[in-house]
Design a protein around this motif. Structure first.
Motif, PDB file in Angstrom:
ATOM      1  N   ASN A   1      39.780 -29.830  21.976  1.00  0.00           N
ATOM      2  CA  ASN A   1      40.272 -31.189  21.744  1.00  0.00           C
ATOM      3  C   ASN A   1      41.607 -31.182  21.017  1.00  0.00           C
ATOM      4  OD1 ASN A   1      37.908 -32.134  22.905  1.00  0.00           O
ATOM      5  ND2 ASN A   1      36.854 -32.416  20.942  1.00  0.00           N
ATOM      6  N   MET A   2      41.826 -30.163  20.175  1.00  0.00           N
ATOM      7  CA  MET A   2      43.035 -30.124  19.365  1.00  0.00           C
ATOM      8  C   MET A   2      44.295 -30.008  20.216  1.00  0.00           C
ATOM      9  SD  MET A   2      43.986 -27.588  16.173  1.00  0.00           S
ATOM     10  CE  MET A   2      42.744 -28.342  15.099  1.00  0.00           C
ATOM     11  N   ILE A   3      44.224 -29.205  21.301  1.00  0.00           N
ATOM     12  CA  ILE A   3      45.425 -29.011  22.132  1.00  0.00           C
ATOM     13  C   ILE A   3      45.235 -29.564  23.540  1.00  0.00           C
ATOM     14  CG2 ILE A   3      46.190 -26.992  20.835  1.00  0.00           C
ATOM     15  CD1 ILE A   3      45.074 -25.236  23.093  1.00  0.00           C
ATOM     16  N   GLY A   4      44.127 -30.252  23.791  1.00  0.00           N
ATOM     17  CA  GLY A   4      43.910 -30.864  25.091  1.00  0.00           C
ATOM     18  C   GLY A   4      43.852 -29.868  26.228  1.00  0.00           C
ATOM     19  N   ALA A   5      43.076 -28.797  26.055  1.00  0.00           N
ATOM     20  CA  ALA A   5      43.009 -27.733  27.054  1.00  0.00           C
ATOM     21  C   ALA A   5      41.561 -27.425  27.398  1.00  0.00           C
ATOM     22  CB  ALA A   5      43.706 -26.485  26.546  1.00  0.00           C
ATOM     23  N   GLN A   6      41.378 -26.804  28.570  1.00  0.00           N
ATOM     24  CA  GLN A   6      40.048 -26.368  28.970  1.00  0.00           C
ATOM     25  C   GLN A   6      40.149 -25.160  29.893  1.00  0.00           C
ATOM     26  OE1 GLN A   6      38.439 -29.904  30.750  1.00  0.00           O
ATOM     27  NE2 GLN A   6      39.434 -29.558  32.719  1.00  0.00           N
ATOM     28  N   PHE A   7      39.047 -24.423  29.977  1.00  0.00           N
ATOM     29  CA  PHE A   7      39.011 -23.216  30.800  1.00  0.00           C
ATOM     30  C   PHE A   7      37.628 -23.073  31.402  1.00  0.00           C
ATOM     31  CE2 PHE A   7      37.698 -18.746  31.114  1.00  0.00           C
ATOM     32  CZ  PHE A   7      38.653 -18.241  31.981  1.00  0.00           C
ATOM     33  N   GLU A   8      37.597 -22.571  32.630  1.00  0.00           N
ATOM     34  CA  GLU A   8      36.349 -22.174  33.269  1.00  0.00           C
ATOM     35  C   GLU A   8      36.622 -20.952  34.109  1.00  0.00           C
ATOM     36  OE1 GLU A   8      32.744 -23.765  36.178  1.00  0.00           O
ATOM     37  OE2 GLU A   8      34.239 -25.172  35.385  1.00  0.00           O
ATOM     38  N   GLY A   9      35.848 -19.888  33.894  1.00  0.00           N
ATOM     39  CA  GLY A   9      36.059 -18.650  34.625  1.00  0.00           C
ATOM     40  C   GLY A   9      34.760 -17.965  34.986  1.00  0.00           C
ATOM     41  N   GLN A  10      34.788 -17.237  36.093  1.00  0.00           N
ATOM     42  CA  GLN A  10      33.647 -16.464  36.557  1.00  0.00           C
ATOM     43  C   GLN A  10      33.877 -14.985  36.219  1.00  0.00           C
ATOM     44  OE1 GLN A  10      30.988 -18.141  37.946  1.00  0.00           O
ATOM     45  NE2 GLN A  10      32.195 -20.003  37.557  1.00  0.00           N
ATOM     46  N   LEU A  11      32.804 -14.302  35.830  1.00  0.00           N
ATOM     47  CA  LEU A  11      32.928 -12.895  35.467  1.00  0.00           C
ATOM     48  C   LEU A  11      33.142 -12.041  36.708  1.00  0.00           C
ATOM     49  CD1 LEU A  11      32.850 -10.769  33.240  1.00  0.00           C
ATOM     50  CD2 LEU A  11      30.372 -10.637  33.551  1.00  0.00           C
ATOM     51  N   GLY A  12      34.244 -11.276  36.703  1.00  0.00           N
ATOM     52  CA  GLY A  12      34.562 -10.341  37.775  1.00  0.00           C
ATOM     53  C   GLY A  12      34.849  -8.969  37.208  1.00  0.00           C
ATOM     54  N   LYS A  13      35.425  -8.107  38.021  1.00  0.00           N
ATOM     55  CA  LYS A  13      35.701  -6.741  37.591  1.00  0.00           C
ATOM     56  C   LYS A  13      36.724  -6.687  36.465  1.00  0.00           C
ATOM     57  CE  LYS A  13      34.584  -4.560  42.029  1.00  0.00           C
ATOM     58  NZ  LYS A  13      35.108  -3.722  43.147  1.00  0.00           N
TER      59      LYS A  13
END
Length: 214
Positions: A177-189
């Motif tokens: 919320n502080m910097i207005g960012a988000q991330f979503e990632g899938q585990l790969g090699k």
């Protein structure tokens, strides 16, 4: 946020197999915390210190006291000390380093200990107009979950709190919320591969750093 000085240079690696792990959050700025960990074996009269979201583990303080009712330490190298009383699964006390700050630690449960496999620093580079911008996601286990934060070393910005963090052997997600960012990632090699969104999408792969705790 240039607060990244407390404890950073001294909590180096050591080795103690502690019977109990205690974790707490030290508020060093409003809504900005540093995770403090104590590893205590009363039967062996041993104690070490951790600062998980700084990648530092197993430092023996210059002096300490451990008992069934009280845990305390003093470390002259960082001019810091802590004294706390054990209240069930809580360790209630105060941490002093320049100023006195309240600090309550909780004993990690068996479920919390299982989550330690995900604890650590996850490194990646954002591509900003062809220039890499390193980012680090700091993951620390606390009672009943994680405390996580984001560092941007090149911008001298550390400890940005993350919200709604999740991680398992398939994916990692978080927002800030502080910097207005988000991330979503899938585990790969190569690590958790996904998209970092802050106004626009940027590819980001976060790879865990393996700490040497010997």
């Amino acid at each position: 946020m240039k607060w990244f000085t407390i404890l950073v240079s001294v909590l180096m690696c050591g080795s103690v197999n502690a019977a109990d792990k205690w974790r707490g959050l030290l508020e060093i700025q409003p809504n900005v915390f540093l995770t403090i960990g104590l590893n205590v074996d009363i039967t062996k009269n041993e104690m070490t210190l951790d600062s998980p979201n700084q990648g530092s583990f197993g430092k023996t303080p210059t002096e300490f006291t451990v008992s069934e009712t009280k845990i305390a330490f003093k470390d002259t190298r960082i001019q810091a000390e802590f004294t706390g009383e054990i209240e069930g699964d809580k360790l209630v006390g105060s941490f002093t380093q320049g100023r006195v700050m309240p600090l309550t630690l909780h004993k990690l449960s068996e479920q919390d200990l299982m989550s330690l496999e995900f604890e650590g620093s996850y490194f990646g580079d954002l591509d900003l107009n062809g220039k890499p911008l390193p980012v680090v996601v700091q993951v620390a286990v606390v009672a009943n979950g994680f405390y996580t934060s984001l560092d941007s070393p090149a911008q001298q910005s550390f400890g940005i709190p993350l919200n709604e963090f999740t991680i398992d052997n398939k994916r990692m997600t978080f927002s800030s919320n502080m910097i207005g960012a988000q991330f979503e990632g899938q585990l790969g090699k190569e690590g958790y591969q996904g998209k970092f969104v802050q106004g626009f999408e940027m590819p980001l792969t976060l790879k865990k750093n393996v700490f040497n705790t010997l």
